[in-house]
Design a protein around this motif. Structure first.
Motif, PDB file in Angstrom:
ATOM      1  N   TRP A 243       0.868  -1.179   0.000  1.00  0.00           N
ATOM      2  CA  TRP A 243       0.000   0.000   0.000  1.00  0.00           C
ATOM      3  C   TRP A 243       0.904   1.227   0.000  1.00  0.00           C
ATOM      4  CZ3 TRP A 243      -4.518  -2.237  -0.602  1.00  0.00           C
ATOM      5  CH2 TRP A 243      -4.804  -3.438   0.056  1.00  0.00           C
ATOM      6  N   THR A 244       0.742   2.127  -0.958  1.00  0.00           N
ATOM      7  CA  THR A 244       1.560   3.337  -0.968  1.00  0.00           C
ATOM      8  C   THR A 244       1.148   4.246   0.185  1.00  0.00           C
ATOM      9  OG1 THR A 244       0.059   4.542  -2.429  1.00  0.00           O
ATOM     10  CG2 THR A 244       1.789   3.213  -3.477  1.00  0.00           C
ATOM     11  N   ASP A 245       2.068   5.127   0.567  1.00  0.00           N
ATOM     12  CA  ASP A 245       1.743   6.063   1.653  1.00  0.00           C
ATOM     13  C   ASP A 245       0.564   6.955   1.280  1.00  0.00           C
ATOM     14  OD1 ASP A 245       3.683   5.058   3.288  1.00  0.00           O
ATOM     15  OD2 ASP A 245       5.170   6.595   2.843  1.00  0.00           O
ATOM     16  N   GLU A 246       0.453   7.285  -0.003  1.00  0.00           N
ATOM     17  CA  GLU A 246      -0.685   8.099  -0.436  1.00  0.00           C
ATOM     18  C   GLU A 246      -1.989   7.350  -0.212  1.00  0.00           C
ATOM     19  OE1 GLU A 246      -2.527  11.427  -1.474  1.00  0.00           O
ATOM     20  OE2 GLU A 246      -0.368  11.207  -1.231  1.00  0.00           O
ATOM     21  N   PHE A 247      -1.972   6.025  -0.438  1.00  0.00           N
ATOM     22  CA  PHE A 247      -3.141   5.184  -0.158  1.00  0.00           C
ATOM     23  C   PHE A 247      -3.483   5.304   1.330  1.00  0.00           C
ATOM     24  CE2 PHE A 247      -5.454   1.440   0.980  1.00  0.00           C
ATOM     25  CZ  PHE A 247      -6.132   1.020  -0.160  1.00  0.00           C
ATOM     26  N   ARG A 248      -2.457   5.171   2.152  1.00  0.00           N
ATOM     27  CA  ARG A 248      -2.683   5.247   3.602  1.00  0.00           C
ATOM     28  C   ARG A 248      -3.227   6.620   3.999  1.00  0.00           C
ATOM     29  NH1 ARG A 248       2.415   2.297   3.218  1.00  0.00           N
ATOM     30  NH2 ARG A 248       2.163   0.201   4.105  1.00  0.00           N
ATOM     31  N   HIS A 249      -2.645   7.668   3.411  1.00  0.00           N
ATOM     32  CA  HIS A 249      -3.067   9.019   3.789  1.00  0.00           C
ATOM     33  C   HIS A 249      -4.542   9.257   3.466  1.00  0.00           C
ATOM     34  CE1 HIS A 249       1.404  10.330   3.242  1.00  0.00           C
ATOM     35  NE2 HIS A 249       1.215   9.601   4.319  1.00  0.00           N
ATOM     36  N   SER A 254      -0.550   6.769   8.386  1.00  0.00           N
ATOM     37  CA  SER A 254       0.727   7.405   8.075  1.00  0.00           C
ATOM     38  C   SER A 254       1.649   6.528   7.254  1.00  0.00           C
ATOM     39  CB  SER A 254       1.434   7.819   9.367  1.00  0.00           C
ATOM     40  OG  SER A 254       0.623   8.690  10.113  1.00  0.00           O
ATOM     41  N   ASP A 255       1.997   5.355   7.795  1.00  0.00           N
ATOM     42  CA  ASP A 255       2.984   4.503   7.135  1.00  0.00           C
ATOM     43  C   ASP A 255       2.710   3.051   7.497  1.00  0.00           C
ATOM     44  OD1 ASP A 255       3.977   4.243   9.777  1.00  0.00           O
ATOM     45  OD2 ASP A 255       5.225   6.025   9.486  1.00  0.00           O
ATOM     46  N   GLU A 256       3.711   2.213   7.251  1.00  0.00           N
ATOM     47  CA  GLU A 256       3.517   0.772   7.457  1.00  0.00           C
ATOM     48  C   GLU A 256       3.352   0.410   8.921  1.00  0.00           C
ATOM     49  OE1 GLU A 256       5.584  -3.411   5.898  1.00  0.00           O
ATOM     50  OE2 GLU A 256       6.450  -1.468   5.353  1.00  0.00           O
ATOM     51  N   PRO A 260      -0.065  -1.855   8.096  1.00  0.00           N
ATOM     52  CA  PRO A 260       0.887  -2.833   7.534  1.00  0.00           C
ATOM     53  C   PRO A 260       0.496  -3.271   6.119  1.00  0.00           C
ATOM     54  CG  PRO A 260       0.181  -3.451   9.753  1.00  0.00           C
ATOM     55  CD  PRO A 260      -0.713  -2.347   9.310  1.00  0.00           C
ATOM     56  N   ASN A 261       1.471  -3.818   5.414  1.00  0.00           N
ATOM     57  CA  ASN A 261       1.253  -4.310   4.049  1.00  0.00           C
ATOM     58  C   ASN A 261       0.610  -5.700   4.075  1.00  0.00           C
ATOM     59  OD1 ASN A 261       2.185  -2.145   2.450  1.00  0.00           O
ATOM     60  ND2 ASN A 261       4.301  -2.689   2.912  1.00  0.00           N
ATOM     61  N   THR A 262      -0.627  -5.739   4.549  1.00  0.00           N
ATOM     62  CA  THR A 262      -1.404  -6.983   4.577  1.00  0.00           C
ATOM     63  C   THR A 262      -2.806  -6.700   4.046  1.00  0.00           C
ATOM     64  OG1 THR A 262      -2.148  -6.570   6.851  1.00  0.00           O
ATOM     65  CG2 THR A 262      -0.125  -7.868   6.575  1.00  0.00           C
ATOM     66  N   LEU A 263      -3.473  -7.758   3.574  1.00  0.00           N
ATOM     67  CA  LEU A 263      -4.824  -7.607   3.037  1.00  0.00           C
ATOM     68  C   LEU A 263      -5.785  -7.091   4.102  1.00  0.00           C
ATOM     69  CD1 LEU A 263      -6.907  -8.073   0.765  1.00  0.00           C
ATOM     70  CD2 LEU A 263      -7.145 -10.423   1.588  1.00  0.00           C
ATOM     71  N   SER A 264      -5.632  -7.590   5.334  1.00  0.00           N
ATOM     72  CA  SER A 264      -6.575  -7.239   6.399  1.00  0.00           C
ATOM     73  C   SER A 264      -6.533  -5.761   6.758  1.00  0.00           C
ATOM     74  CB  SER A 264      -6.300  -8.089   7.647  1.00  0.00           C
ATOM     75  OG  SER A 264      -4.971  -7.880   8.104  1.00  0.00           O
TER      76      SER A 264
END
Length: 509
Positions: A243-249, A254-256, A260-264
């Motif tokens: 997941w890119t940080d922009e996705f998270r934002h 914020s970040d991983e 975290p980089n998981t489906l859930s």
């Protein structure tokens, strides 16, 4: 410098043989079995010593030939790979000793546009004077740090710019390794120089493209994601997500560390009403080996703040020749504002439709009022005509009354004259006097009745005048009302037309 394994084995075998022979000679000398005796005639060595020395000379010749072959092969490889080599002997372990000797290979010189030792001497300044001004200090510092780190842990692997003889600056990658004594003191440094200018330009271009893409991604407010499908299995727990940080934002993270980089991380945020059908749509897209099932949908995600927002998700899958999914990449866009706008548009259309219906009802009501006003005006006109006719009849009746009044006056005068004449006649006129008296009484009664009729006619005439005046006033008001109603009707028609136009525009949005 790396040698082939076969050549290295040959050298090792020759060294082992030489050591073995030398050891055997020493053992013979220790046991007294090895002697060198002079011969009075020719002073030759003993046969066994000559044999051993012969073998040693042969091995040395073989090693020399092998070394020449290795050097030749190395030079060929060096020219083919276009790697420039350099060598520095460190005198007394002092990296800055002015007596330290440098060797720059011709290939090194060729890389920077020079030919041989005449235009590029074997001194440090031949190289250091070509360093870019922005690189000069830190490059020399990096070289010094490598040499003075007696632990040997500081590498010499850097990228810098050198000025070519007949051209501008180019980028190079420099590598170096140091031979040290037991204490770590540097004895000799050898290294290589590789022209990476084209690769650096390509790298800079890629970095620029990546930077532009990241800026565009941030500006467009689109979050990207990536999933690697292990063994073509969409539900494999080892499938890796990014997941890119922009996705998270977009969803408040914020970040991983907090996402975290998981489906859930993503699926746990799906709205309860969207969870099942969204996951089914994702699985349907992946498992359709024909690739015809798109992944293009809108759903709600719970942002970190706790509320839900609408998002538009797109995805595309890379597949092998059999259609098995290998990698999925996609994007996420916040469409909450668009969704709210869509909802407002739906409500606005509904309200506009209701408003249009109300206007239609108002128009019908105004038309009814207009019709009633017109009917009232007609009735008033009829009443006005009747009142005017009644007034005309009253005027005619007044004339009759005036005539009767005149007649009564004449009759009274006639009775008076008859009474006078009866009085002159004496007894003969007594009967006539009675008649004359009755005529005068009748005349007087008629005059009183006519007066009452005249008074009533005057009152009736006044009432008719008032009625006519009232009808005229009402008629004026009715006409103003009719004109106003028509004007209001025209305005309502215009409003209705504007409402219809607004409805069409709303439906186009």
């Amino acid at each position: 410098m790396l040698f082939g394994s076969k050549t290295k084995n040959t050298i090792n075998n020759q060294q082992d043989f030489l050591l073995a022979e030398t050891g055997r000679m020493l053992e013979q000398m220790q046991n007294g079995n090895f002697t060198i005796r002079g011969n009075a005639e020719n002073d030759h060595l003993e046969t066994n010593a000559v044999s051993i020395l012969d073998n040693i000379n042969k091995m040395l010749d073989l090693m020399h030939m092998s070394f020449d072959s290795i050097v030749t092969r190395f030079d060929l490889v060096n020219k083919t790979t276009r790697v420039g080599l350099w060598d520095m002997e460190v005198i007394a372990g002092d990296p800055v000793n002015p007596n330290n000797t440098f060797i720059w290979t011709d290939e090194f010189r060729h890389l920077v546009g020079y030919s041989d030792e005449r235009d590029f001497p074997n001194v440090l300044s031949s190289w250091s004077n070509l360093l870019h001004p922005d690189d000069y200090n830190w490059v020399l510092e990096a070289f010094a740090n490598h040499l003075t780190d007696y632990s040997g842990r500081t590498p010499y692997d850097i990228v810098y710019r050198l000025k070519l003889k007949n051209d501008g600056y180019r980028w190079f990658n420099a590598l170096g390794t140091t031979i040290r004594d037991a204490r770590g003191v540097p004895l000799r440094v050898v290294g290589s120089l590789l022209d990476i200018n084209d690769a650096k330009a390509s790298e800079d271009k890629n970095k620029e493209l990546i930077t532009r893409f990241q800026l565009a991604n941030q500006a467009s407010n689109v979050g990207l994601w990536d999933m690697e499908v292990i063994a073509g299995d969409p539900v494999n727990p080892n499938n890796t997500f990014i997941w890119t940080d922009e996705f998270r934002h977009l969803i408040g993270y914020s970040d991983e560390r907090d996402f975290p980089n998981t489906l859930s991380s993503w699926s746990n945020l799906l709205h309860p009403d969207d969870l099942n059908w969204v996951l089914e749509a994702f699985a349907a897209h992946l498992t359709d080996l024909s690739g015809k099932t798109p992944y293009d949908l809108a759903y709600r995600l719970k942002v970190k703040a706790g509320d839900y927002r609408w998002f538009h998700a797109l995805g595309t899958t890379t597949r092998d020749k059999n259609g098995i999914p290998l990698r999925v990449v996609g994007s996420l866009t916040d469409i909450t504002s668009a969704k709210m706008k869509e909802q407002i548009e739906i409500e606005l259309v509904s309200k506009m439709e209701n408003f249009s219906h109300s206007l239609q009802d108002m128009i019908i009501g105004i038309l009814n009022i207009t019709t009633t006003a017109q009917e009232l005006a007609t009735t008033q006109e009829h009443a006005m005509n009747a009142a005017q006719q009644m007034k005309a009849s009253t005027n005619e009746t007044s004339k009759v009354v005036e005539f009767i009044t005149g007649l009564a006056s004449q009759t009274n005068l006639l009775g008076l004259n008859a009474s006078i004449e009866a009085a002159r006649s004496g007894k003969e006129g007594l009967g006539f006097n009675v008649v004359a008296h009755e005529i005068r009484n009748l005349s007087s009664s008629s005059a009183d009745a006519v007066k009452q009729i005249g008074s009533s006619l005057n009152d009736l005439n006044d009432s008719i005048d008032k009625i006519v005046s009232s009808i005229e006033d009402t008629n004026g008001i009715t006409q103003v009302q009719a004109a106003t109603t028509e004007e209001v009707n025209a305005q309502v028609e215009e409003i209705n037309s504007m409402a219809d136009e607004l409805m069409r525009l709303v439906k186009k949005i």
